[in-house]
Design an enzyme around this catalytic site. Structure first.
Site, PDB file in Angstrom:
ATOM      1  N   CYS A 187       0.844  -1.181   0.000  1.00 19.51           N
ATOM      2  CA  CYS A 187       0.000   0.000   0.000  1.00 19.51           C
ATOM      3  C   CYS A 187       0.880   1.232   0.000  1.00 19.51           C
ATOM      4  CB  CYS A 187      -0.849  -0.058   1.265  1.00 19.51           C
ATOM      5  SG  CYS A 187      -1.537   1.500   1.744  1.00 19.51           S
ATOM      6  N   THR A 189      -0.615   4.420   0.232  1.00 20.42           N
ATOM      7  CA  THR A 189      -1.478   5.539   0.651  1.00 20.42           C
ATOM      8  C   THR A 189      -0.705   6.574   1.484  1.00 20.42           C
ATOM      9  OG1 THR A 189      -3.452   4.193   0.549  1.00 20.42           O
ATOM     10  CG2 THR A 189      -3.550   6.088   2.010  1.00 20.42           C
TER      11      THR A 189
HETATM   12  P1  5GP Z   1      -0.625  -6.727   4.287  1.00 22.37           P
HETATM   13  O1  5GP Z   1      -1.051  -7.897   5.104  1.00 22.37           O
HETATM   14  O2  5GP Z   1      -0.093  -7.114   2.948  1.00 22.37           O
HETATM   15  O3  5GP Z   1       0.325  -5.825   5.029  1.00 22.37           O
HETATM   16  O4  5GP Z   1      -1.928  -5.821   4.054  1.00 22.37           O
HETATM   17  C1  5GP Z   1      -3.056  -6.307   3.387  1.00 22.37           C
HETATM   18  C2  5GP Z   1      -4.075  -5.177   3.297  1.00 22.37           C
HETATM   19  O5  5GP Z   1      -3.562  -4.084   2.526  1.00 22.37           O
HETATM   20  C3  5GP Z   1      -5.349  -5.528   2.563  1.00 22.37           C
HETATM   21  O6  5GP Z   1      -6.230  -6.312   3.308  1.00 22.37           O
HETATM   22  C4  5GP Z   1      -5.910  -4.136   2.251  1.00 22.37           C
HETATM   23  O7  5GP Z   1      -6.589  -3.567   3.349  1.00 22.37           O
HETATM   24  C5  5GP Z   1      -4.665  -3.327   2.017  1.00 22.37           C
HETATM   25  N1  5GP Z   1      -4.433  -3.117   0.575  1.00 22.37           N
HETATM   26  C6  5GP Z   1      -4.421  -4.026  -0.405  1.00 22.37           C
HETATM   27  N2  5GP Z   1      -4.154  -3.472  -1.602  1.00 22.37           N
HETATM   28  C7  5GP Z   1      -4.009  -2.146  -1.383  1.00 22.37           C
HETATM   29  C8  5GP Z   1      -3.749  -1.023  -2.228  1.00 22.37           C
HETATM   30  O8  5GP Z   1      -3.540  -1.121  -3.438  1.00 22.37           O
HETATM   31  N3  5GP Z   1      -3.713   0.192  -1.601  1.00 22.37           N
HETATM   32  C9  5GP Z   1      -3.937   0.340  -0.275  1.00 22.37           C
HETATM   33  N4  5GP Z   1      -3.922   1.566   0.231  1.00 22.37           N
HETATM   34  N5  5GP Z   1      -4.149  -0.704   0.552  1.00 22.37           N
HETATM   35  C10 5GP Z   1      -4.192  -1.919   0.008  1.00 22.37           C
END
Ligand code: 5GP
Length: 339
Positions: A187, A189
């Site tokens: 992400c 953001t």
């Molecule tokens: P991880 O476990 O990989 O740290 O986080 C997974 C979470 O990242 C997902 O469940 C979702 O909430 C968030 N996420 C997934 N794809 C994106 C994206 O393209 N942009 C953003 N801002 N968050 C994402």
């Protein structure tokens, strides 16, 4: 403009302090938890770890592996009704351990989805997950109210990171609020918009708000190792959702790439250019991409990763004397690391 001077914590800012304990073995720790919900009349029992509703992790193949440990999968929103029917017919997925995901647009067709399954005598997924990048809009609150009025399934809604919005979503009809803006491994953001909230503090604050209303929270994003999952539960999360930790496996989606004799698997954010091109054909010019695309070293079958996560959780619970996952927050003291 205001500055909030309280300092806020991420997983990496803390460690869990060990405590004297009567637990003699990690085998005595029970990771199963039984849930009753604020709105839904249904109950659910299992290990409250969830595969994220990304098209690389919220797959029927991952669900098939996670169900063996009674863990949950939030199935991504891009499967067609035919694909659902085929997976259900072949017993590939255990619907007790599945959520169907809808974004704002797909939620219009939620009734059609459930009607189709009923007409074809197919079982229905237990949970409904309403997922938007920004859960702070009036439109989203209205959507939660609408879906609540039509279905009795346990309802997940998110994402938000503050107590007052967690409460608003629960009062609007959510049983479980998904917490996390900006912590995800793919992400961007925080860098693209400057918006976000350190995940450990977000969980502590939102769990407190939700539990006061008999609601629950999911910590979504930012766990990159098993110890982070233990910290998320210790902070008060009722469920922990994982993307990156479940990506890169045989069962995960994403292209397998070979480079210099080494295998990699593609992993990307759901608002990355890769995902937008794949599902929408283009990138809308008023939107910046808020996700990246990476190549993860291929990790093989997911079972080993699952065992590492569950082993880490059992061990963390033994260190602090928690006999089950529900007791982890009561037994957890976080120590701030000096940086
Ligand atoms: P991880 O476990 O990989 O740290 O986080 C997974 C979470 O990242 C997902 O469940 C979702 O909430 C968030 N996420 C997934 N794809 C994106 C994206 O393209 N942009 C953003 N801002 N968050 C994402």
């Amino acid at each position: 403009m205001r500055v909030d001077r309280d300092f806020k914590l991420d997983f990496d800012d803390v460690l869990i302090r060990p405590k004297r304990s009567t637990l003699s073995s990690r085998r005595l720790v029970d990771l199963n938890r039984k849930f009753e919900f604020r709105h839904s009349n249904e109950t659910w029992e299992g290990i409250p770890v969830i595969a994220a509703n990304m098209d690389t992790t919220g797959t029927f193949e991952i669900a098939e592996s996670l169900k063996k440990e009674k863990m949950l999968t939030a199935i991504h929103k891009f499967y067609s009704l035919d694909q659902w029917a085929k997976a259900i017919n072949s017993n590939q997925i255990d619907l007790e351990h599945c959520a169907v995901t809808f974004g704002v647009e797909e939620a219009e067709n939620a009734e059609e989805f459930f009607d189709y399954l009923e007409k074809n005598n197919l079982n229905k997924p237990k949970f409904i997950c309403l997922d938007v990048a920004n859960g702070y809009t009036e439109l989203f609150l209205d959507l939660v109210k609408k879906i609540r009025s039509k279905f009795d399934n346990p309802l997940i809604a998110g994402n938000v990171v503050t107590g007052e919005m967690t409460e608003a979503l629960i009062l609007a009809g959510a049983d479980i609020v998904k917490i996390g803006i900006g912590p995800g491994s793919v992400c961007t953001t925080r860098t693209v918009t400057g918006v976000g909230y350190p995940q450990l503090s977000a969980i502590i604050e939102c769990a407190d708000a939700a539990h006061g209303l008999r609601g629950h929270v999911i910590s979504d994003g930012g766990c990159s190792k098993p110890g982070d999952v233990a910290k998320a539960f210790g902070a008060g999360a009722d469920f922990v959702m994982l993307g990156g930790m479940f990506a890169g496996h045989e069962e995960s989606g994403g292209e397998l790439i070979e480079k210099d004799g080494k295998k990699y698997k593609q992993f990307y954010g759901m608002s990355s250019d890769t995902a937008m091109e794949r599902y929408y054909g283009d990138i809308k010019n008023y939107r910046a991409s808020e996700g990246e695309t990476i190549a993860l070293e291929y990790k093989g079958p997911i079972d080993k990763t699952i065992q590492q996560i569950l082993g880490g959780l059992r061990s963390a619970a033994t260190y602090v004397g928690a006999k089950d996952i529900k007791n982890l927050p009561k037994c957890t003291t976080f120590i701030l690391k000096y940086k």
